[in-house]
Design an enzyme around this catalytic site. Structure first.
Site, PDB file in Angstrom:
ATOM      1  N   SER A 102       0.818  -1.201   0.000  1.00 39.40           N
ATOM      2  CA  SER A 102       0.000   0.000   0.000  1.00 39.40           C
ATOM      3  C   SER A 102       0.860   1.263   0.000  1.00 39.40           C
ATOM      4  CB  SER A 102      -0.959  -0.035   1.192  1.00 39.40           C
ATOM      5  OG  SER A 102      -1.942   0.955   1.095  1.00 39.40           O
ATOM      6  N   ASP A 242      -2.368   6.228  -3.239  1.00 41.74           N
ATOM      7  CA  ASP A 242      -1.147   5.620  -2.729  1.00 41.74           C
ATOM      8  C   ASP A 242      -0.692   4.526  -3.690  1.00 41.74           C
ATOM      9  OD1 ASP A 242      -3.108   3.766  -2.250  1.00 41.74           O
ATOM     10  OD2 ASP A 242      -2.554   3.367  -0.177  1.00 41.74           O
ATOM     11  N   ASP A 244      -1.006   1.337  -4.092  1.00 45.07           N
ATOM     12  CA  ASP A 244      -1.928   0.357  -4.673  1.00 45.07           C
ATOM     13  C   ASP A 244      -3.291   0.963  -4.948  1.00 45.07           C
ATOM     14  OD1 ASP A 244      -2.665   0.585  -1.993  1.00 45.07           O
ATOM     15  OD2 ASP A 244      -3.295  -1.502  -1.840  1.00 45.07           O
ATOM     16  N   ASP A 246      -5.748   2.264  -3.185  1.00 47.57           N
ATOM     17  CA  ASP A 246      -6.966   1.954  -2.438  1.00 47.57           C
ATOM     18  C   ASP A 246      -7.334   3.083  -1.476  1.00 47.57           C
ATOM     19  OD1 ASP A 246      -5.030   1.623  -0.502  1.00 47.57           O
ATOM     20  OD2 ASP A 246      -5.801  -0.287   0.254  1.00 47.57           O
TER      21      ASP A 246
END
Length: 608
Positions: A102, A242, A244, A246
């Site tokens: 992340s 960010d 990834d 999410d």
């Protein structure tokens, strides 16, 4: 030994904390747990990753583990976490696996698991997986021959996800200029293309991943560059994800930040107006800004609080049948993805307003530690009084002020139970962390991470001498060290405070210096907290606080046509927020028009 799974999967330093052997063991245990629950068919798993270099290694280990346990695997390559969740549901996979850390620095990596439909695994399933990992196999016989799983590539997975996102957008964005900070991560290709296809002029920054530059001074946790880019290009707003993708945060045309709480407020008002906000309730975490609580209360919307972590938000939503929830960090959950996107579109096009932010709070500090901290209904039974006390605790700027609030609370409601004492301890710890200049203290797998921290050589030596198990990463400006056994609540906060004092000095002295500086600013005849404007009449937008060093003549906000028709939603939203004009707020009007779009496009498939 602490729990392997954190609030969002397993994370750690790749090839050290998170080794290929551990990745393979997690994959094997996940399949075994699924088979134990349903052995009627061969399991199907879908695997994606973000572009960090170690993802290639860990993806190979995960695929090996899945197939060795008898599952067939579909690989989708580099894709945002929400895309992996979406495709897990689309291909009707039994399991989704995302290899990503992340927002963590590049050297880290992680593994997130999704159940059928693309939903987060509940704690009991994660616990069962961890038991199998710790058992070391326990005599289990691996499949052989034709029972070994096979690997397939989903070559058009990204295109399929892109088409879904474009189709879900309910309004064109023609004529709008948007800066996208892709964090050199998984959304670097797909996010700019989504916005271009729905009509926006896109300036993409940090969209050239090389495996090593993910989250490197960019993305949703480092907003300085996108603020500068928005001002440089005269954009209507900026949106940052960010590594990834999410989570999403936004920046308006004047460079002011918009967080997940503001986004939730806009969505809640839109959905309530449309009659789709179940039981007029929003789910948020205990770390949400006081301004969100006040705005929801004024709007007649209930707020249910959970522990920190989007998984707990979603669990509360499923348990109560609620349709909206999220975190301040930018995670948003919604039951019914297409409905959610439609509501975002309506809010983006018609809502013009501002969400108050509690003045003087440490809301810019993120604490993600296992602490049971809240004001129980049994302690303060009246909602209005409970909100008042939350506000006072959040508004305390000094340790002395906090002590006065706790004393008042004890005098009015009696000796505080453990969760209330913990809440006061969290408030104290947040003040100390803020005084040290940190913004994030949280549990990452079996480790606790402190950031950002820049240590000169002398303090690095001091850290190694006093805490030899600690790892300092200058590139990521972080300190990471193993969680001390099963410590939690105030004992864990005390341990963290001791570590910071050992390395950075006396935080109480720093707080005292900040208190004196704050009093000096208040005594000045013209300090920069003066309101720029005062609301006038119904539908007026609350005034914004002028940021220090910001001159409207240099960076004028995007003009709004006074004759532009407003929907009933916009008028009602402004009426609801007008009573809060006396609070100190940051300018949000421009970003409110569009801040939901990227979040809507890049969110996980919601629970059905």
């Amino acid at each position: 030994m602490g729990r392997l799974f954190g609030t969002d999967g397993v994370r750690g330093l790749a090839n050290a904390d998170l080794s290929p052997e551990l990745a393979m063991a997690i994959a094997v245990a996940a399949v075994r747990t699924l088979v134990a629950a349903d052995s009627s068919h061969t399991p199907l798993a879908l695997v994606g990753r973000d572009p960090r270099a170690s993802g290639e290694m860990l993806e190979a280990a995960v695929v090996a583990g899945l197939t060795s346990a008898g599952a067939n695997v579909v690989r989708v390559g580099v894709l945002p976490t929400p895309g992996v969740a979406f495709l897990t549901g689309e291909v009707k996979a039994d399991l989704g696996v995302m290899v990503s850390a992340s927002h963590n620095p590049m050297p880290d990596n992680g593994i997130k698991l999704f159940a059928a439909g693309g939903h987060k695994l509940p704690d009991d399933i994660e616990d069962a997986i961890e038991v199998l990992i710790n058992s070391g196999g326990n005599g289990w016989q691996r499949p052989t021959g034709a029972s070994i799983g096979r690997v397939h590539e989903l070559m058009d997975g990204a295109e399929h996800y892109l088409a879904h996102l474009v189709a879900a957008a309910s309004h064109p964005l023609d004529g709008l200029k948007v800066v996208l900070d892709c964090a050199n991560g998984a959304a670097s290709d797909i996010a700019p293309e989504v916005f271009r296809q729905v009509g926006a002029e896109v300036i993409a920054i940090h969209a050239e991943p090389d495996g090593l530059n993910i989250n490197d001074g960019c993305g949703a946790t480092h907003l300085d560059s996108i603020k500068a880019a928005v001002l440089e290009h005269g954009a209507d707003l900026g949106l940052a994800v960010d590594g990834d993708a999410d989570r999403c945060l936004a920046v308006d045309a004047s460079g002011s930040e918009v967080d997940g709480d503001q986004l939730m407020a806009i969505l809640a008002l839109a959905m309530r107006e449309a009659g789709t906000l179940t039981e007029d309730t929003v789910v948020a975490t205990v770390m949400s800004n006081l301004g969100l609580r006040i705005a929801m209360r004024e709007a007649g919307i209930n707020l249910v609080e959970t522990k920190v972590g989007d998984r707990y938000v979603l669990e509360a939503m499923k348990a109560g049948g609620f349709t909206l929830g999220g975190e301040q960090s930018g995670h948003i959950e919604g039951v019914g993805f297409d409905l959610y996107v439609r509501m975002v579109g309506e809010a983006v096009q018609s809502f013009k307003g501002e969400l108050p932010e509690d003045e003087g709070s440490a809301a810019d500090v993120r604490i993600d530690l296992p602490v049971d901290a809240n004001l129980p209904h049994e302690y303060i039974g009246v909602e209005r009084l409970r909100l008042e006390m939350y506000r006072k605790l959040a508004s305390a700027r000094t340790l002395e002020g906090l002590a006065e609030v706790v004393a008042e609370m004890t005098d009015r409601y009696g000796d505080p139970p453990a969760p209330v004492s913990n809440l006061a301890a969290v408030a104290r710890f947040r003040l100390l962390v803020r005084a040290y200049g940190l913004t994030d203290v949280g549990l990452q797998g079996r480790h606790i991470r402190f950031s950002p921290i820049v240590l000169p050589d002398s303090k690095q030596l001091r850290l190694k001498r006093l805490h030899p198990e600690a790892v300092y990463k200058p590139a990521g400006e972080t300190i990471s060290l193993p969680r001390p056994g099963t410590l939690r609540d105030t004992a864990l906060l005390d341990w963290c405070t001791t570590l910071l004092r050992d390395v950075l000095g006396d935080g109480v002295r720093q707080l005292d210096r900040q208190r004196r500086a704050h009093r000096h600013r208040l005594a000045a005849p013209h300090h920069d907290r003066a309101l720029d404007q005062i609301p006038q009449g119904d539908g007026a937008v609350p005034g914004a606080v002028r940021r220090a060093g910001h001159h409207p003549a240099q960076h004028p906000p995007r003009p709004v046509d006074a004759d532009e028709p407003q929907s009933h939603l916009a008028q009602r939203g402004n009426q609801l927020l007008t009573p809060l004009a006396g609070l100190a707020v940051h300018g949000r009007a421009v970003a409110a028009q569009l801040l939901g779009q990227l979040a809507a496009h890049l969110l996980p498939q919601a629970a059905g």
